[in-house]
Design a protein around this motif. Structure first.
Motif, PDB file in Angstrom:
ATOM      1  N   UNK A  35       0.829  -1.206   0.000  1.00  0.00           N
ATOM      2  CA  UNK A  35       0.000   0.000   0.000  1.00  0.00           C
ATOM      3  C   UNK A  35       0.869   1.263   0.000  1.00  0.00           C
ATOM      4  N   UNK A  36       1.888   1.276   0.834  1.00  0.00           N
ATOM      5  CA  UNK A  36       2.737   2.460   0.942  1.00  0.00           C
ATOM      6  C   UNK A  36       3.554   2.670  -0.326  1.00  0.00           C
ATOM      7  N   UNK A  37       4.107   1.593  -0.873  1.00  0.00           N
ATOM      8  CA  UNK A  37       4.896   1.700  -2.101  1.00  0.00           C
ATOM      9  C   UNK A  37       4.025   2.179  -3.259  1.00  0.00           C
ATOM     10  N   UNK A  38       2.815   1.667  -3.313  1.00  0.00           N
ATOM     11  CA  UNK A  38       1.895   2.054  -4.394  1.00  0.00           C
ATOM     12  C   UNK A  38       1.474   3.512  -4.254  1.00  0.00           C
ATOM     13  N   UNK A  39       1.190   3.956  -3.026  1.00  0.00           N
ATOM     14  CA  UNK A  39       0.836   5.361  -2.804  1.00  0.00           C
ATOM     15  C   UNK A  39       1.962   6.282  -3.256  1.00  0.00           C
ATOM     16  N   UNK A  40       3.192   5.941  -2.867  1.00  0.00           N
ATOM     17  CA  UNK A  40       4.343   6.770  -3.239  1.00  0.00           C
ATOM     18  C   UNK A  40       4.503   6.824  -4.753  1.00  0.00           C
ATOM     19  N   UNK A  41       4.317   5.693  -5.417  1.00  0.00           N
ATOM     20  CA  UNK A  41       4.466   5.653  -6.878  1.00  0.00           C
ATOM     21  C   UNK A  41       3.351   6.446  -7.558  1.00  0.00           C
ATOM     22  N   UNK A  42       2.139   6.353  -7.027  1.00  0.00           N
ATOM     23  CA  UNK A  42       1.030   7.119  -7.599  1.00  0.00           C
ATOM     24  C   UNK A  42       1.316   8.616  -7.543  1.00  0.00           C
ATOM     25  N   UNK A  43       1.784   9.096  -6.386  1.00  0.00           N
ATOM     26  CA  UNK A  43       2.032  10.531  -6.237  1.00  0.00           C
ATOM     27  C   UNK A  43       3.233  10.978  -7.044  1.00  0.00           C
ATOM     28  N   UNK A  44       4.227  10.105  -7.200  1.00  0.00           N
ATOM     29  CA  UNK A  44       5.416  10.456  -7.966  1.00  0.00           C
ATOM     30  C   UNK A  44       5.112  10.513  -9.460  1.00  0.00           C
ATOM     31  N   UNK A  45       4.299   9.590  -9.950  1.00  0.00           N
ATOM     32  CA  UNK A  45       4.014   9.524 -11.387  1.00  0.00           C
ATOM     33  C   UNK A  45       2.813  10.362 -11.797  1.00  0.00           C
ATOM     34  N   UNK A  46       1.968  10.760 -10.818  1.00  0.00           N
ATOM     35  CA  UNK A  46       0.756  11.506 -11.159  1.00  0.00           C
ATOM     36  C   UNK A  46      -0.399  10.621 -11.590  1.00  0.00           C
ATOM     37  N   UNK A  47      -0.238   9.309 -11.503  1.00  0.00           N
ATOM     38  CA  UNK A  47      -1.319   8.370 -11.848  1.00  0.00           C
ATOM     39  C   UNK A  47      -2.158   8.129 -10.595  1.00  0.00           C
ATOM     40  N   UNK A  48      -3.093   9.024 -10.339  1.00  0.00           N
ATOM     41  CA  UNK A  48      -3.775   9.037  -9.040  1.00  0.00           C
ATOM     42  C   UNK A  48      -5.256   8.656  -9.117  1.00  0.00           C
ATOM     43  N   UNK A  49      -5.653   7.967 -10.154  1.00  0.00           N
ATOM     44  CA  UNK A  49      -7.082   7.651 -10.319  1.00  0.00           C
ATOM     45  C   UNK A  49      -7.644   6.865  -9.139  1.00  0.00           C
ATOM     46  N   UNK A  50      -6.886   5.918  -8.608  1.00  0.00           N
ATOM     47  CA  UNK A  50      -7.365   5.064  -7.507  1.00  0.00           C
ATOM     48  C   UNK A  50      -6.707   5.400  -6.175  1.00  0.00           C
ATOM     49  N   UNK A  51      -6.151   6.598  -6.078  1.00  0.00           N
ATOM     50  CA  UNK A  51      -5.349   6.922  -4.892  1.00  0.00           C
ATOM     51  C   UNK A  51      -6.179   6.951  -3.609  1.00  0.00           C
ATOM     52  N   UNK A  52      -7.447   7.356  -3.688  1.00  0.00           N
ATOM     53  CA  UNK A  52      -8.270   7.429  -2.478  1.00  0.00           C
ATOM     54  C   UNK A  52      -8.521   6.044  -1.886  1.00  0.00           C
ATOM     55  N   UNK A  53      -8.834   5.073  -2.743  1.00  0.00           N
ATOM     56  CA  UNK A  53      -9.096   3.725  -2.235  1.00  0.00           C
ATOM     57  C   UNK A  53      -7.825   3.091  -1.668  1.00  0.00           C
TER      58      UNK A  53
END
Length: 291
Positions: A35-53
């Motif tokens: 979860x933490x690695x995925x959150x960091x990657x989402x914010x770094x890449x800007x691919x945040x479609x599912x970031x809330x879940x």
């Protein structure tokens, strides 16, 4: 076993990692720090479609890291204030908590203060604690020159200086390093557009403040550059408005009322506006004497 291994070690695209995470949760497999690695990657890449879940899974299932939580709410504040996207109400609860817990309010990230006051500006009513926060951080932003059209809307919750309330404002959201051109004309007197400065107030947000009297309106055109080409990015019209909460009794508003009353040949309205103006001027001179 394969799913357990993937959750612990796999790194791929955001969509692939999200699929592994959801399958791991469904199968009750240990997800380790996915979860933490995925959150960091989402914010770094800007691919945040599912970031809330993903964030909800993170805070509900894992011991959170403060830096990751702060980064998430910074991302949501940017989306709300700079991109004008809708966000969950829990974002504002966190921002309120972050401001309250900080001893030095001016050390709180500016984007938190902007997002929170922008949210307050759209609220018809605030709780007593929210109103206190609004006055505190709203005053701090104004003192630093961070004034936007929504600042005038805060007048229903706090005292906003007259020199802000008495001005119409044009806001343009462009690129952080952009240099937009503003052309205006004041109706009904001007026929030709002329160039005026529009100031960058925060990152890619540019604001023009203009004093307009009763009966005047300002038409504007904003040109910016897209792939090296000069294009018309925005246009519109703003008018004199002294009907906002907290502004109707300003000295500028009273001047406008005098002008309107004189135009209508309404002697009673003119007399009342003149009396109110003199009273307000006398009170201000008594409270703030000029040495």
């Amino acid at each position: 076993m394969i799913l357990d291994y993937l959750c612990e070690h796999y790194n791929g695209t955001v969509s692939q990692m999200y699929e592994v995470l959801i399958r791991g949760v469904e199968e009750h497999v240990e997800t380790y720090d996915l979860e933490e690695r995925l959150l960091a990657q989402m914010m770094f890449t800007g691919s945040t479609d599912q970031i809330d879940s993903v964030f909800q899974l993170y805070v509900n299932r894992k011991k959170t890291r403060e830096s990751v939580v702060k980064a998430y709410f910074t991302e949501k504040s940017v989306a709300y204030f700079l991109e004008r996207k809708k966000v969950d109400g829990r974002v504002f609860e966190y921002l309120e908590s972050a401001v309250n817990q900080s001893i030095e309010k001016d050390k709180v990230p500016t984007i938190y203060l902007l997002a929170l006051t922008y949210y307050y500006a759209g609220c018809p009513k605030l709780s007593e604690e929210q109103a206190r926060l609004c006055r505190l951080i709203g005053g701090l932003l104004i003192s630093e020159g961070l004034v936007f059209p929504y600042t005038r809307e805060l007048s229903r919750h706090m005292a906003v200086p007259e020199d802000i309330m008495d001005k119409a404002m044009v806001e343009y959201i462009g690129k952080r390093d952009g240099r937009p051109e503003l052309l205006v004309r004041i109706l009904p007197d001007e026929e030709q557009y002329h160039s005026e400065e529009i100031r960058r107030v925060y990152q890619g947000i540019f604001v023009k403040q203009k004093v307009l009297f009763e009966g005047e309106s300002m038409e504007y055109r904003i040109y910016d550059y897209d792939e090296g080409k000069r294009v018309l990015a925005a246009e519109g019209r703003v008018t004199c408005d002294h009907k906002l909460d907290g502004k109707e009794n300003s000295r500028f508003a009273l001047l406008n009322q005098m002008g309107a009353a004189q135009g209508k040949k309404d002697e009673e309205a003119l007399k009342k506006a003149m009396e109110d103006y003199l009273k307000k001027a006398a009170v201000l001179s008594e409270l703030f004497p000029i040495n």
